[in-house]
Design a protein around this motif. Sequence first.
Motif, PDB file in Angstrom:
ATOM      1  N   VAL A 132      41.707  63.230  85.371  1.00  0.00           N
ATOM      2  CA  VAL A 132      42.951  63.424  84.611  1.00  0.00           C
ATOM      3  C   VAL A 132      43.088  62.327  83.562  1.00  0.00           C
ATOM      4  CG1 VAL A 132      45.478  63.381  84.767  1.00  0.00           C
ATOM      5  CG2 VAL A 132      44.146  64.750  86.388  1.00  0.00           C
ATOM      6  N   ASP A 133      42.789  61.091  83.932  1.00  0.00           N
ATOM      7  CA  ASP A 133      42.865  59.982  82.977  1.00  0.00           C
ATOM      8  C   ASP A 133      41.895  60.182  81.812  1.00  0.00           C
ATOM      9  OD1 ASP A 133      44.831  58.732  84.488  1.00  0.00           O
ATOM     10  OD2 ASP A 133      43.434  57.335  85.463  1.00  0.00           O
ATOM     11  N   ALA A 134      40.685  60.668  82.114  1.00  0.00           N
ATOM     12  CA  ALA A 134      39.696  60.912  81.056  1.00  0.00           C
ATOM     13  C   ALA A 134      40.165  62.040  80.134  1.00  0.00           C
ATOM     14  CB  ALA A 134      38.341  61.258  81.675  1.00  0.00           C
ATOM     15  N   LEU A 135      40.723  63.097  80.704  1.00  0.00           N
ATOM     16  CA  LEU A 135      41.239  64.199  79.884  1.00  0.00           C
ATOM     17  C   LEU A 135      42.414  63.743  79.029  1.00  0.00           C
ATOM     18  CD1 LEU A 135      40.994  67.044  82.530  1.00  0.00           C
ATOM     19  CD2 LEU A 135      39.754  66.959  80.352  1.00  0.00           C
ATOM     20  N   GLU A 136      43.261  62.876  79.590  1.00  0.00           N
ATOM     21  CA  GLU A 136      44.388  62.342  78.829  1.00  0.00           C
ATOM     22  C   GLU A 136      43.882  61.512  77.642  1.00  0.00           C
ATOM     23  OE1 GLU A 136      48.357  59.529  79.424  1.00  0.00           O
ATOM     24  OE2 GLU A 136      46.964  59.789  81.094  1.00  0.00           O
ATOM     25  N   ALA A 137      42.870  60.692  77.872  1.00  0.00           N
ATOM     26  CA  ALA A 137      42.319  59.863  76.790  1.00  0.00           C
ATOM     27  C   ALA A 137      41.745  60.737  75.678  1.00  0.00           C
ATOM     28  CB  ALA A 137      41.247  58.928  77.343  1.00  0.00           C
ATOM     29  N   LYS A 138      41.023  61.798  76.061  1.00  0.00           N
ATOM     30  CA  LYS A 138      40.473  62.719  75.059  1.00  0.00           C
ATOM     31  C   LYS A 138      41.602  63.418  74.295  1.00  0.00           C
ATOM     32  CE  LYS A 138      36.238  63.805  77.585  1.00  0.00           C
ATOM     33  NZ  LYS A 138      35.497  64.876  78.283  1.00  0.00           N
ATOM     34  N   ALA A 139      42.659  63.788  75.018  1.00  0.00           N
ATOM     35  CA  ALA A 139      43.790  64.474  74.383  1.00  0.00           C
ATOM     36  C   ALA A 139      44.490  63.554  73.389  1.00  0.00           C
ATOM     37  CB  ALA A 139      44.770  64.960  75.443  1.00  0.00           C
ATOM     38  N   VAL A 140      44.680  62.308  73.758  1.00  0.00           N
ATOM     39  CA  VAL A 140      45.328  61.352  72.852  1.00  0.00           C
ATOM     40  C   VAL A 140      44.476  61.161  71.599  1.00  0.00           C
ATOM     41  CG1 VAL A 140      45.981  58.922  72.589  1.00  0.00           C
ATOM     42  CG2 VAL A 140      46.639  60.179  74.646  1.00  0.00           C
ATOM     43  N   GLU A 141      43.172  61.070  71.784  1.00  0.00           N
ATOM     44  CA  GLU A 141      42.264  60.919  70.634  1.00  0.00           C
ATOM     45  C   GLU A 141      42.395  62.109  69.684  1.00  0.00           C
ATOM     46  OE1 GLU A 141      37.498  61.122  69.748  1.00  0.00           O
ATOM     47  OE2 GLU A 141      38.138  60.303  71.676  1.00  0.00           O
ATOM     48  N   ARG A 142      42.367  63.318  70.235  1.00  0.00           N
ATOM     49  CA  ARG A 142      42.475  64.532  69.405  1.00  0.00           C
ATOM     50  C   ARG A 142      43.875  64.663  68.796  1.00  0.00           C
ATOM     51  NH1 ARG A 142      39.315  65.996  66.669  1.00  0.00           N
ATOM     52  NH2 ARG A 142      38.939  63.820  66.833  1.00  0.00           N
ATOM     53  N   CYS A 143      44.890  64.253  69.545  1.00  0.00           N
ATOM     54  CA  CYS A 143      46.270  64.317  69.048  1.00  0.00           C
ATOM     55  C   CYS A 143      46.431  63.374  67.852  1.00  0.00           C
ATOM     56  CB  CYS A 143      47.235  63.959  70.174  1.00  0.00           C
ATOM     57  SG  CYS A 143      48.958  64.314  69.825  1.00  0.00           S
ATOM     58  N   ASN A 144      45.874  62.182  67.964  1.00  0.00           N
ATOM     59  CA  ASN A 144      45.937  61.223  66.859  1.00  0.00           C
ATOM     60  C   ASN A 144      45.185  61.720  65.627  1.00  0.00           C
ATOM     61  OD1 ASN A 144      47.524  59.426  68.294  1.00  0.00           O
ATOM     62  ND2 ASN A 144      45.782  58.242  69.040  1.00  0.00           N
ATOM     63  N   ALA A 145      44.212  62.592  65.843  1.00  0.00           N
ATOM     64  CA  ALA A 145      43.440  63.166  64.731  1.00  0.00           C
ATOM     65  C   ALA A 145      44.077  64.459  64.220  1.00  0.00           C
ATOM     66  CB  ALA A 145      42.008  63.429  65.182  1.00  0.00           C
ATOM     67  N   ASP A 146      45.285  64.768  64.690  1.00  0.00           N
ATOM     68  CA  ASP A 146      46.002  65.998  64.305  1.00  0.00           C
ATOM     69  C   ASP A 146      45.229  67.264  64.659  1.00  0.00           C
ATOM     70  OD1 ASP A 146      48.292  64.728  63.377  1.00  0.00           O
ATOM     71  OD2 ASP A 146      47.437  64.438  61.378  1.00  0.00           O
ATOM     72  N   ASP A 147      44.527  67.208  65.770  1.00  0.00           N
ATOM     73  CA  ASP A 147      43.792  68.366  66.284  1.00  0.00           C
ATOM     74  C   ASP A 147      44.536  68.865  67.524  1.00  0.00           C
ATOM     75  OD1 ASP A 147      41.973  70.258  67.096  1.00  0.00           O
ATOM     76  OD2 ASP A 147      40.283  68.873  67.333  1.00  0.00           O
ATOM     77  N   ASP A 148      45.720  69.454  67.292  1.00  0.00           N
ATOM     78  CA  ASP A 148      46.583  69.867  68.400  1.00  0.00           C
ATOM     79  C   ASP A 148      45.914  70.887  69.315  1.00  0.00           C
ATOM     80  OD1 ASP A 148      48.440  68.179  67.315  1.00  0.00           O
ATOM     81  OD2 ASP A 148      49.955  69.709  66.934  1.00  0.00           O
ATOM     82  N   ARG A 149      45.154  71.804  68.755  1.00  0.00           N
ATOM     83  CA  ARG A 149      44.537  72.857  69.572  1.00  0.00           C
ATOM     84  C   ARG A 149      43.610  72.255  70.635  1.00  0.00           C
ATOM     85  NH1 ARG A 149      44.857  77.839  68.520  1.00  0.00           N
ATOM     86  NH2 ARG A 149      45.117  77.565  66.292  1.00  0.00           N
TER      87      ARG A 149
END
Length: 89
Positions: free
Chosen positions: A57-74
Amino acid sequence: MNMSKAAQRITLTILAGLVIVPAAAHAAAPRPCEDMLKEMRAAKSTAKLSADDKAKVDALEAKAVERCNADDDRRADGFLDDAMKLMKK
Protein backbone atom coordinates in the motif's frame (compact mmCIF):
# COMPACT_ATOMS: atom_id res chain seq x y z
CA MET A 1 -30.13 24.13 -50.58
CA ASN A 2 -31.33 20.78 -51.90
CA MET A 3 -29.24 17.88 -50.54
CA SER A 4 -29.64 14.30 -51.53
CA LYS A 5 -30.71 11.72 -48.93
CA ALA A 6 -27.18 10.27 -48.82
CA ALA A 7 -25.64 13.70 -48.20
CA GLN A 8 -28.17 14.35 -45.43
CA ARG A 9 -27.33 11.04 -43.74
CA ILE A 10 -23.61 11.76 -43.91
CA THR A 11 -24.13 15.22 -42.46
CA LEU A 12 -26.29 13.88 -39.63
CA THR A 13 -23.75 11.13 -38.87
CA ILE A 14 -20.94 13.66 -38.66
CA LEU A 15 -22.96 15.98 -36.43
CA ALA A 16 -23.93 13.12 -34.13
CA GLY A 17 -20.27 12.12 -33.86
CA LEU A 18 -19.31 15.66 -32.91
CA VAL A 19 -21.82 15.59 -30.06
CA ILE A 20 -21.25 12.04 -28.78
CA VAL A 21 -17.44 11.91 -28.75
CA PRO A 22 -16.86 14.88 -26.39
CA ALA A 23 -19.64 13.66 -24.08
CA ALA A 24 -18.06 10.20 -23.86
CA ALA A 25 -14.62 11.67 -23.22
CA HIS A 26 -15.97 13.83 -20.42
CA ALA A 27 -17.79 10.90 -18.80
CA ALA A 28 -14.54 8.91 -18.69
CA ALA A 29 -12.55 11.71 -17.04
CA PRO A 30 -10.67 10.56 -13.94
CA ARG A 31 -11.45 11.89 -10.48
CA PRO A 32 -9.00 14.43 -9.08
CA CYS A 33 -6.17 12.40 -7.60
CA GLU A 34 -6.00 14.72 -4.59
CA ASP A 35 -9.51 13.63 -3.59
CA MET A 36 -8.73 9.94 -4.10
CA LEU A 37 -5.50 10.33 -2.13
CA LYS A 38 -7.39 11.79 0.86
CA GLU A 39 -9.84 8.87 0.79
CA MET A 40 -7.07 6.29 0.53
CA ARG A 41 -5.11 7.83 3.40
CA ALA A 42 -8.21 7.92 5.61
CA ALA A 43 -8.86 4.25 4.85
CA LYS A 44 -5.20 3.41 5.46
CA SER A 45 -5.27 5.05 8.90
CA THR A 46 -7.96 2.61 10.08
CA ALA A 47 -6.97 -0.49 8.09
CA LYS A 48 -5.50 -3.51 9.80
CA LEU A 49 -2.77 -4.61 7.38
CA SER A 50 -0.04 -7.20 7.52
CA ALA A 51 3.49 -5.88 7.17
CA ASP A 52 3.59 -7.14 3.58
CA ASP A 53 0.29 -5.51 2.62
CA LYS A 54 1.30 -2.26 4.35
CA ALA A 55 4.51 -2.18 2.30
CA LYS A 56 2.50 -2.74 -0.91
CA VAL A 57 0.00 0.00 0.00
CA ASP A 58 2.85 2.39 0.84
CA ALA A 59 4.52 1.66 -2.52
CA LEU A 60 1.25 2.23 -4.40
CA GLU A 61 0.72 5.47 -2.49
CA ALA A 62 4.21 6.68 -3.44
CA LYS A 63 3.57 5.88 -7.12
CA ALA A 64 0.19 7.64 -6.93
CA VAL A 65 1.72 10.77 -5.40
CA GLU A 66 4.38 10.81 -8.13
CA ARG A 67 1.75 10.54 -10.89
CA CYS A 68 -0.53 13.05 -9.14
CA ASN A 69 2.31 15.58 -8.98
CA ALA A 70 2.82 15.03 -12.72
CA ASP A 71 -0.89 15.79 -13.35
CA ASP A 72 -1.48 12.21 -14.48
CA ASP A 73 -4.74 11.71 -12.56
CA ARG A 74 -5.79 8.60 -14.50
CA ARG A 75 -2.69 6.59 -13.54
CA ALA A 76 -2.63 8.01 -10.00
CA ASP A 77 -6.25 6.94 -9.54
CA GLY A 78 -5.33 3.46 -10.79
CA PHE A 79 -2.61 3.09 -8.17
CA LEU A 80 -4.98 4.36 -5.48
CA ASP A 81 -7.70 1.94 -6.59
CA ASP A 82 -5.20 -0.91 -6.29
CA ALA A 83 -4.26 0.25 -2.78
CA MET A 84 -7.92 0.38 -1.77
CA LYS A 85 -8.43 -3.17 -3.07
CA LEU A 86 -5.51 -4.37 -0.95
CA MET A 87 -7.18 -2.77 2.06
CA LYS A 88 -10.53 -4.18 0.91
CA LYS A 89 -12.15 -0.72 1.04
